[in-house]
Design an enzyme around this catalytic site. Structure first.
Site, PDB file in Angstrom:
ATOM      1  N   ARG A 126       0.825  -1.240   0.000  1.00 51.11           N
ATOM      2  CA  ARG A 126       0.000   0.000   0.000  1.00 51.11           C
ATOM      3  C   ARG A 126       0.845   1.271   0.000  1.00 51.11           C
ATOM      4  NH1 ARG A 126      -3.035  -2.982   4.032  1.00 51.11           N
ATOM      5  NH2 ARG A 126      -4.670  -4.124   2.936  1.00 51.11           N
ATOM      6  N   LYS A 148       2.219  11.314 -11.502  1.00 50.91           N
ATOM      7  CA  LYS A 148       1.292  10.456 -12.251  1.00 50.91           C
ATOM      8  C   LYS A 148       1.999   9.140 -12.561  1.00 50.91           C
ATOM      9  CE  LYS A 148      -1.816  13.593 -14.682  1.00 50.91           C
ATOM     10  NZ  LYS A 148      -2.262  14.060 -16.017  1.00 50.91           N
ATOM     11  N   GLU A 190       7.663  17.547 -25.514  1.00 47.74           N
ATOM     12  CA  GLU A 190       7.129  17.988 -24.213  1.00 47.74           C
ATOM     13  C   GLU A 190       7.783  19.308 -23.787  1.00 47.74           C
ATOM     14  OE1 GLU A 190       4.522  16.443 -23.052  1.00 47.74           O
ATOM     15  OE2 GLU A 190       4.717  14.266 -23.233  1.00 47.74           O
ATOM     16  N   LYS A 232       6.097  22.929 -14.830  1.00 43.01           N
ATOM     17  CA  LYS A 232       5.319  21.772 -14.369  1.00 43.01           C
ATOM     18  C   LYS A 232       5.132  21.831 -12.849  1.00 43.01           C
ATOM     19  CE  LYS A 232       4.178  17.047 -14.817  1.00 43.01           C
ATOM     20  NZ  LYS A 232       4.221  15.804 -15.549  1.00 43.01           N
ATOM     21  N   GLU A 242      -5.328  17.024 -10.840  1.00 40.12           N
ATOM     22  CA  GLU A 242      -5.974  17.388 -12.102  1.00 40.12           C
ATOM     23  C   GLU A 242      -7.471  17.603 -11.962  1.00 40.12           C
ATOM     24  OE1 GLU A 242      -4.171  15.607 -15.599  1.00 40.12           O
ATOM     25  OE2 GLU A 242      -6.110  15.706 -16.610  1.00 40.12           O
ATOM     26  N   ARG A 246      -4.241  21.400 -14.082  1.00 41.54           N
ATOM     27  CA  ARG A 246      -3.228  20.434 -14.530  1.00 41.54           C
ATOM     28  C   ARG A 246      -3.529  19.866 -15.916  1.00 41.54           C
ATOM     29  NH1 ARG A 246       0.112  15.791 -11.171  1.00 41.54           N
ATOM     30  NH2 ARG A 246       1.230  15.029 -13.005  1.00 41.54           N
ATOM     31  N   ASN A 250      -1.786  18.465 -20.767  1.00 45.10           N
ATOM     32  CA  ASN A 250      -2.138  17.461 -21.780  1.00 45.10           C
ATOM     33  C   ASN A 250      -2.376  18.082 -23.149  1.00 45.10           C
ATOM     34  OD1 ASN A 250      -2.065  15.039 -20.279  1.00 45.10           O
ATOM     35  ND2 ASN A 250      -3.898  15.723 -19.200  1.00 45.10           N
ATOM     36  N   HIS A 253      -2.271  15.953 -26.243  1.00 48.79           N
ATOM     37  CA  HIS A 253      -2.293  14.552 -25.825  1.00 48.79           C
ATOM     38  C   HIS A 253      -3.572  13.817 -26.223  1.00 48.79           C
ATOM     39  CE1 HIS A 253       1.217  15.812 -23.628  1.00 48.79           C
ATOM     40  NE2 HIS A 253       1.368  14.645 -23.046  1.00 48.79           N
ATOM     41  N   HIS A 257      -2.775  10.544 -27.880  1.00 46.68           N
ATOM     42  CA  HIS A 257      -3.106   9.227 -27.317  1.00 46.68           C
ATOM     43  C   HIS A 257      -3.899   8.403 -28.324  1.00 46.68           C
ATOM     44  CE1 HIS A 257      -2.611  10.465 -22.783  1.00 46.68           C
ATOM     45  NE2 HIS A 257      -1.469  10.343 -23.427  1.00 46.68           N
ATOM     46  N   HIS A 270       5.634   8.192 -27.876  1.00 53.08           N
ATOM     47  CA  HIS A 270       4.694   9.089 -27.197  1.00 53.08           C
ATOM     48  C   HIS A 270       4.956  10.551 -27.594  1.00 53.08           C
ATOM     49  CE1 HIS A 270       2.167  10.731 -24.020  1.00 53.08           C
ATOM     50  NE2 HIS A 270       3.189  11.467 -23.606  1.00 53.08           N
TER      51      HIS A 270
HETATM   52  P1  NAD Z   1      10.726   5.242 -22.855  1.00 52.51           P
HETATM   53  O1  NAD Z   1      10.650   5.122 -21.398  1.00 52.51           O
HETATM   54  O2  NAD Z   1      10.146   4.130 -23.672  1.00 52.51           O
HETATM   55  O3  NAD Z   1      12.233   5.481 -23.270  1.00 52.51           O
HETATM   56  C1  NAD Z   1      12.547   5.632 -24.618  1.00 52.51           C
HETATM   57  C2  NAD Z   1      13.632   4.653 -25.078  1.00 52.51           C
HETATM   58  O4  NAD Z   1      14.903   5.148 -24.684  1.00 52.51           O
HETATM   59  C3  NAD Z   1      13.527   3.264 -24.497  1.00 52.51           C
HETATM   60  O5  NAD Z   1      13.929   2.324 -25.464  1.00 52.51           O
HETATM   61  C4  NAD Z   1      14.531   3.292 -23.353  1.00 52.51           C
HETATM   62  O6  NAD Z   1      14.998   2.022 -23.015  1.00 52.51           O
HETATM   63  C5  NAD Z   1      15.612   4.141 -23.953  1.00 52.51           C
HETATM   64  N1  NAD Z   1      16.442   4.882 -23.027  1.00 52.51           N
HETATM   65  C6  NAD Z   1      16.066   5.508 -21.895  1.00 52.51           C
HETATM   66  N2  NAD Z   1      17.072   6.213 -21.397  1.00 52.51           N
HETATM   67  C7  NAD Z   1      18.127   6.017 -22.211  1.00 52.51           C
HETATM   68  C8  NAD Z   1      19.452   6.500 -22.223  1.00 52.51           C
HETATM   69  N3  NAD Z   1      19.889   7.382 -21.338  1.00 52.51           N
HETATM   70  N4  NAD Z   1      20.273   6.066 -23.199  1.00 52.51           N
HETATM   71  C9  NAD Z   1      19.834   5.205 -24.158  1.00 52.51           C
HETATM   72  N5  NAD Z   1      18.586   4.742 -24.213  1.00 52.51           N
HETATM   73  C10 NAD Z   1      17.735   5.160 -23.247  1.00 52.51           C
HETATM   74  O7  NAD Z   1       9.987   6.577 -23.361  1.00 52.51           O
HETATM   75  P2  NAD Z   1       9.892   8.056 -22.770  1.00 52.51           P
HETATM   76  O8  NAD Z   1       9.722   8.921 -23.938  1.00 52.51           O
HETATM   77  O9  NAD Z   1      10.949   8.351 -21.808  1.00 52.51           O
HETATM   78  O10 NAD Z   1       8.536   8.025 -21.944  1.00 52.51           O
HETATM   79  C11 NAD Z   1       7.305   7.818 -22.572  1.00 52.51           C
HETATM   80  C12 NAD Z   1       6.327   7.341 -21.533  1.00 52.51           C
HETATM   81  O11 NAD Z   1       6.151   8.349 -20.541  1.00 52.51           O
HETATM   82  C13 NAD Z   1       4.963   7.042 -22.100  1.00 52.51           C
HETATM   83  O12 NAD Z   1       4.503   5.808 -21.593  1.00 52.51           O
HETATM   84  C14 NAD Z   1       4.096   8.157 -21.559  1.00 52.51           C
HETATM   85  O13 NAD Z   1       2.756   7.792 -21.372  1.00 52.51           O
HETATM   86  C15 NAD Z   1       4.762   8.470 -20.267  1.00 52.51           C
HETATM   87  N6  NAD Z   1       4.533   9.818 -19.765  1.00 52.51           N
HETATM   88  C16 NAD Z   1       4.127   9.952 -18.488  1.00 52.51           C
HETATM   89  C17 NAD Z   1       3.929  11.198 -17.956  1.00 52.51           C
HETATM   90  C18 NAD Z   1       3.575  11.354 -16.518  1.00 52.51           C
HETATM   91  O14 NAD Z   1       3.241  12.460 -16.088  1.00 52.51           O
HETATM   92  N7  NAD Z   1       3.655  10.313 -15.720  1.00 52.51           N
HETATM   93  C19 NAD Z   1       4.133  12.340 -18.747  1.00 52.51           C
HETATM   94  C20 NAD Z   1       4.563  12.172 -20.060  1.00 52.51           C
HETATM   95  C21 NAD Z   1       4.748  10.894 -20.566  1.00 52.51           C
HETATM   96  N1  GLY Z   2       2.035  14.940 -18.411  1.00 51.80           N
HETATM   97  C1  GLY Z   2       0.788  15.400 -17.899  1.00 51.80           C
HETATM   98  C2  GLY Z   2       0.768  15.579 -16.425  1.00 51.80           C
HETATM   99  O1  GLY Z   2       1.720  15.286 -15.738  1.00 51.80           O
HETATM  100  O2  GLY Z   2      -0.205  15.996 -15.901  1.00 51.80           O
END
Ligand code: NAD
Ligand code: GLY
Length: 375
Positions: A126, A148, A190, A232, A242, A246, A250, A253, A257, A270
């Site tokens: 938890r 998030k 972003e 942010k 949100e 917040r 998006n 997005h 999405h 993404h």
């Molecule tokens: P990802 O996590 O898939 O990373 C992209 C690629 O780069 C992967 O293949 C990873 O293994 C590789 N990688 C990572 N760091 C590296 C490094 N230093 N050197 C070499 N390779 C590396 O993608 P991302 O773009 O980082 O994240 C996208 C995800 O984030 C999506 O699932 C999206 O929904 C989520 N997201 C979440 C929020 C939130 O607020 N929580 C906000 C925006 C996006």
């Molecule tokens: N990336 C959208 C949020 O964090 O709210």
């Protein structure tokens, strides 16, 4: 800039859950990065098969100065693995290693790893403490900040998750050196986002510095990460869960999405989907009379300059508009099936609106092409 020093710290103000985002060089294996974190006998590094071989050993060395047992779980890589099966791999290790509720999780990777490790931390016993160590630009400017956490469902992106804040975010700019160029571009989407929704001065700066960003200039990177995190932090500090403000984060997005889910997770990154989605959302803002054509043009050119797509894919040859609308209804911003879009009220300011389907259809017809393929 002294490459051994932390460049800057941005604080997320959430009362007794406030935390720092530290931005700088060599943070990964600096024991000072860990000062003030809770003590415990064990820590778990959550990473993936790509990032762990690059950075987990250095992090582990630092963690061993503070924790007696440091475990590692390497998840499969990719958005397509942001699912229950991968999440369970984290729980498997936590239970096999008899980790208790003081165990600290360290998310080492991009947004996929961060979202999953955060969700695991929210659920295990938890709630256990966790730290974000983002290694993609996208994760450093966005996903690691704000609490998030989620996994995907085949019917909708990030639909299963929790709000759960980390104890600290360590953005080690040096880790970006190994990031593939396509991923760097995805992260820039972003970064670009923060201008139209909150700060046109920053938008101007990103326009002027796009070549330096694409070249990974440490100074340009540090500024882009810092300003993105400041914006942010401000938004999350005012609306953590949100209920209103917040949602502006998006921008782009809702269309994005739909592209990700419609093509199948992992086809478009993404950030690519968000980049193209911002152009579509800017067109919608223009159709609503909120911005002029010059603004749409500037945003389109900046997205393109970042190496991102500006033409959206056709998701259904028979009924493309219908398919997009169907996908966009499975969005956390939708209310009673009505899709709500983040639109730009005026450059630098955004809001949420319901928009008539025929207006959305016009934007989709102007934005999509069957020729647009990424992978
Ligand atoms: P990802 O996590 O898939 O990373 C992209 C690629 O780069 C992967 O293949 C990873 O293994 C590789 N990688 C990572 N760091 C590296 C490094 N230093 N050197 C070499 N390779 C590396 O993608 P991302 O773009 O980082 O994240 C996208 C995800 O984030 C999506 O699932 C999206 O929904 C989520 N997201 C979440 C929020 C939130 O607020 N929580 C906000 C925006 C996006
Ligand atoms: N990336 C959208 C949020 O964090 O709210």
């Amino acid at each position: 800039m002294d490459a051994t020093r932390t460049h800057s710290t941005v604080t997320i103000d959430l009362g007794d859950r406030s935390y720092d985002i530290r931005i700088g060089h060599r943070l990964l294996d600096d024991p000072a990065s860990l000062e003030g974190l809770p003590t415990s006998t064990s820590a778990l590094i959550v990473s993936n098969v790509t990032v762990a071989p690059l950075y987990a050993a250095r992090l582990k060395t630092a963690l061993l100065t503070r924790y007696q047992h440091v475990h590692l779980v390497e998840l499969p890589d990719g958005e397509v693995h942001k699912d229950w099966a991968s999440l369970n791999l984290i729980f498997d290790v936590l239970l096999q290693q008899a980790c208790d509720r003081k165990t600290v999780l360290f998310a080492l990777g991009g947004g996929v790893v961060g979202d999953m490790a955060g969700f695991a931390a929210a659920c295990y016993m938890r709630g256990v403490p966790f730290v974000q160590i983002p290694t993609t630009l996208l994760a450093q400017v966005d996903s690691s900040v704000g609490g998030k956490t989620a996994i995907n469902h085949p019917l909708g992106k990030n639909m299963i998750g929790a709000f759960y804040q980390p104890l600290r975010v360590l953005c080690d700019i040096d880790t970006l050196a190994t990031l593939p160029q396509r991923e760097l571009s995805a992260g820039l989407a972003e970064v670009i986002k923060y201008g139209p929704i909150a700060d046109m001065g920053f938008f101007n700066w990103v326009e002027a510095n796009m070549p330096a960003l694409l070249d990974r200039s440490p100074q340009a990177m540090a500024h882009a990460i810092q300003r993105s995190c400041e914006i942010k932090a401000h938004v999350v500090g005012h609306d953590e869960r949100e209920s209103g403000l917040r949602a502006i984060l998006n921008f782009g997005h809702t269309f994005g999405h739909a592209i990700e889910a419609g093509l199948g997770y992992g086809q478009w990154l993404h950030g690519e989907a968000v980049g193209c989605g911002m152009v579509m959302a800017a067109r919608l803002s223009y159709a609503l009379g909120c911005v002029d054509a010059h603004f749409v043009q500037r945003l389109t050119e900046l997205v393109q300059a970042a190496g991102l797509p500006v033409v959206a894919p056709v998701l259904d040859e028979q009924d493309n508009v219908g398919r997009y609308l169907q996908l966009m209804q499975v969005d956390k911003k939708a209310e009673a099936g009505a899709i709500r879009f983040v639109v730009i009220n005026a450059p630098g300011s955004a809001d949420m609106r319901s928009v008539p389907d025929d207006m959305v259809g016009e934007v989709l017809r102007a934005s999509c092409s069957s020729d647009e393929k990424r992978v």
